[in-house]
Write a protein that holds these residues in place. Structure first.
Motif, PDB file in Angstrom:
ATOM      1  N   VAL A  14       2.501  -6.409  -0.599  1.00 33.80           N
ATOM      2  CA  VAL A  14       2.054  -6.983  -1.903  1.00 33.80           C
ATOM      3  C   VAL A  14       1.234  -5.800  -2.599  1.00 33.80           C
ATOM      4  N   THR A  15       0.379  -5.410  -1.844  1.00 33.74           N
ATOM      5  CA  THR A  15      -0.457  -4.352  -2.270  1.00 33.74           C
ATOM      6  C   THR A  15       0.179  -3.094  -2.649  1.00 33.74           C
ATOM      7  N   ALA A  16       1.080  -2.644  -1.868  1.00 35.42           N
ATOM      8  CA  ALA A  16       2.016  -1.310  -2.113  1.00 35.42           C
ATOM      9  C   ALA A  16       2.895  -1.581  -3.421  1.00 35.42           C
ATOM     10  N   VAL A  17       3.141  -3.064  -3.665  1.00 39.95           N
ATOM     11  CA  VAL A  17       4.012  -3.292  -4.964  1.00 39.95           C
ATOM     12  C   VAL A  17       3.019  -3.034  -6.111  1.00 39.95           C
ATOM     13  N   ILE A  18       1.831  -3.720  -5.791  1.00 36.70           N
ATOM     14  CA  ILE A  18       0.858  -3.271  -6.988  1.00 36.70           C
ATOM     15  C   ILE A  18       0.795  -1.909  -7.461  1.00 36.70           C
ATOM     16  N   ILE A  19       0.584  -1.243  -6.440  1.00 35.24           N
ATOM     17  CA  ILE A  19       0.110   0.290  -6.683  1.00 35.24           C
ATOM     18  C   ILE A  19       1.361   0.893  -7.270  1.00 35.24           C
TER      19      ILE A  19
END
Length: 503
Positions: free
Chosen positions: A383-388
């Motif tokens: 999810v963090t990668a998707v946010i970035i």
């Protein structure tokens, strides 16, 4: 289990919400619709006199809130003079003072009077009629005969006043009336005759309002009391009632202007009529009464907080739309209240730009999220990668739109990035578990709900109501509680019964 407490809470919320809204409308005259205009009179009084070279005291009557007019604000211009305002028995006066003044002097007073039918005047004690009025001969006989003649044709104080005034008109003027007019001015004479007859009356001074007039003077009128009732009479025609354009400048029967230490004094008036937005006038009234217990108004907050709450108070409207569509219609959405946040973004970006930006970001994000699924990352890291990735996509689209001269594309930054990231994550998982059809159903339902919520939240009337009437929030709460109690079929579920109707 009894549902009585639930219904009592709903009814209580409705009653309190409607009561608060009505109080705001009646007490502060907040309009129900946006864009309403109010008529405001800007009046300037100019006092002129010749100072004798010593101490000067100037006292002038001031207008106050009265039937049909509300005093909005007032200003004075009197360089070198001390100024104080005197309030007594419902009347207001201004007192200018100066230790040493010589030559021509000008003092200015300006007031803004809002035209409103709900304004009420502060009570002014009625005068006491003087039955022992002393007249010199032969005026005593003439006064008695005039009073007797009018008294015989009247039934109460008001009709007596009308008949008395008409006896001094040119058409009905008799010898006694002509004799009295040779010695006395009309208005003081009429008041004196009314008091002698036991009718409480006083002379008041009014300003006839007419747009663009300059150097106007006050005109005398007669106020008559009959018990607790009072009425204004035209001393020239005997007509009862105050004209709509008459502003009573002095209501206590006192002098309008008194000058000590000067000569050749006088006061003239200039006036202009303007229209102003009702909301601006309401904001001024709310600011003045900020200490009132029932004044729960966003207008009492600083402007920065007002702008913030103007958007926050729209969220319950979007939430109500979501509840209606999910509970009654049966539309599926990706996330419960994600469409409300998307609708808030549409308000900042406009609908067309917001839809295009939302579809582009979600589409590109799904492609990149599909690649990340092959890396077998943990949920938090994924999810963090998707946010970035979402931040990078929005930044890229903003730069490209700016380079292409499409400034509307810059507003895509208003989208909630965390919500978009979770939306992409949920849709990707849904694609893997349920297939593309379910993604289209929930994604399309989310967009339809967001568009409908945007149309409701961006409606000028709804924005006006939610911002100016906080009681609406309680009404919305009551409606949502009632919808939460619904357990029947949803509209989209009724298609299951289509074969039955065909048979």
């Amino acid at each position: 289990m009894s549902r009585l407490p639930f219904y009592l809470i709903v009814v209580l919320l409705l009653v309190i919400g409607i009561g608060m809204s009505l109080h705001r409308h009646v007490q502060f005259e907040v309009p129900w619709t946006p864009g309403e205009q109010r008529q405001v009179w800007e009046i300037e009084a100019q006092v002129n006199f010749i100072a004798d070279g010593g101490p000067v005291k100037v006292e002038m009557a001031l207008p106050s809130t009265q039937q049909g007019f509300r005093l909005q604000d007032e200003h004075t211009a009197s360089p070198g003079y001390g100024l104080s305002f005197i309030e007594e028995n419902g009347t207001r006066r201004a007192l200018w003072t100066k230790r040493d003044a010589t030559g021509s002097q000008q003092l200015y007073y300006s007031a803004r009077m809002q035209v409103t039918p709900r304004a009420q005047a502060a009570p002014v004690p009625p005068p006491s009629p003087d039955d022992d009025t002393v007249w010199e001969r032969p005026y005593d006989t003439a006064a008695s005969q005039v009073i007797e003649r009018a008294w015989a044709r009247s039934a109460d104080a008001f009709t007596f006043t009308r008949e008395l005034i008409r006896d001094f008109s040119d058409e009905r003027q008799g010898e006694n009336a002509r004799l009295l007019l040779t010695q006395f001015d009309r208005v003081p004479l009429l008041v004196r005759l009314l008091n002698q007859a036991g009718v409480a009356a006083r002379a008041v001074s009014g300003l006839e309002l007419e747009h663009g007039r300059r150097r106007q003077t006050l005109t005398p009128w007669i106020q008559v009391y009959d018990g607790d009732d009072s009425a204004i009479f035209n001393p020239r025609t005997g007509t009862k009632g105050r004209p709509d354009n008459l502003l009573l400048w002095e209501r206590a029967g006192q002098s309008v202007l008194e000058v000590q230490g000067g000569t050749n004094s006088g006061v003239t008036f200039s006036m202009l009529s303007r229209t102003q937005p009702a909301e601006a006038l309401v904001r001024e009234r709310v600011t003045e009464s900020s200490g009132t217990l029932l004044n729960f108004s966003i207008h009492s907050l600083p402007l920065e907080e007002q702008a913030l709450f103007q958007t926050i108070l729209l969220i319950p409207i979007g939430a109500l739309v979501v509840v209606l569509l999910r509970v009654l219609v049966g539309i599926k959405t990706s996330g419960t209240f994600m469409p409300v946040l998307i609708a808030l973004a549409f308000i900042q970006t406009t609908l067309a730009t917001g839809l295009i930006g939302f579809l582009l970001v979600v589409a590109v994000g799904l492609v990149i999220r599909n690649y990340l699924s092959y890396l077998n990352l943990l949920l938090v890291a994924r999810v963090t990668a998707v946010i970035i990735t979402v931040i990078a996509i929005i930044s890229l689209f903003s730069v490209l739109s700016y380079r292409m001269g499409l400034n509307a594309g810059l507003t895509i930054t208003f989208f909630p990035m965390i919500i978009l990231s979770w939306t992409i994550e949920r849709m990707s998982i849904l694609w893997e578990e349920e297939g593309p059809k379910e993604v289209l159903i929930q994604g399309g339902g989310s967009l339809v709900t967001a568009v409908l919520a945007y149309l409701a939240m961006n409606n000028p009337w709804i924005r006006h109501i939610t911002f100016n009437f906080l009681g609406v929030q309680l009404i919305l709460m009551a409606l949502i509680l009632m919808l939460g109690n619904y357990t029947g079929y949803r509209l989209l579920e009724l298609r299951r019964f289509k074969p039955v109707t065909e048979d």
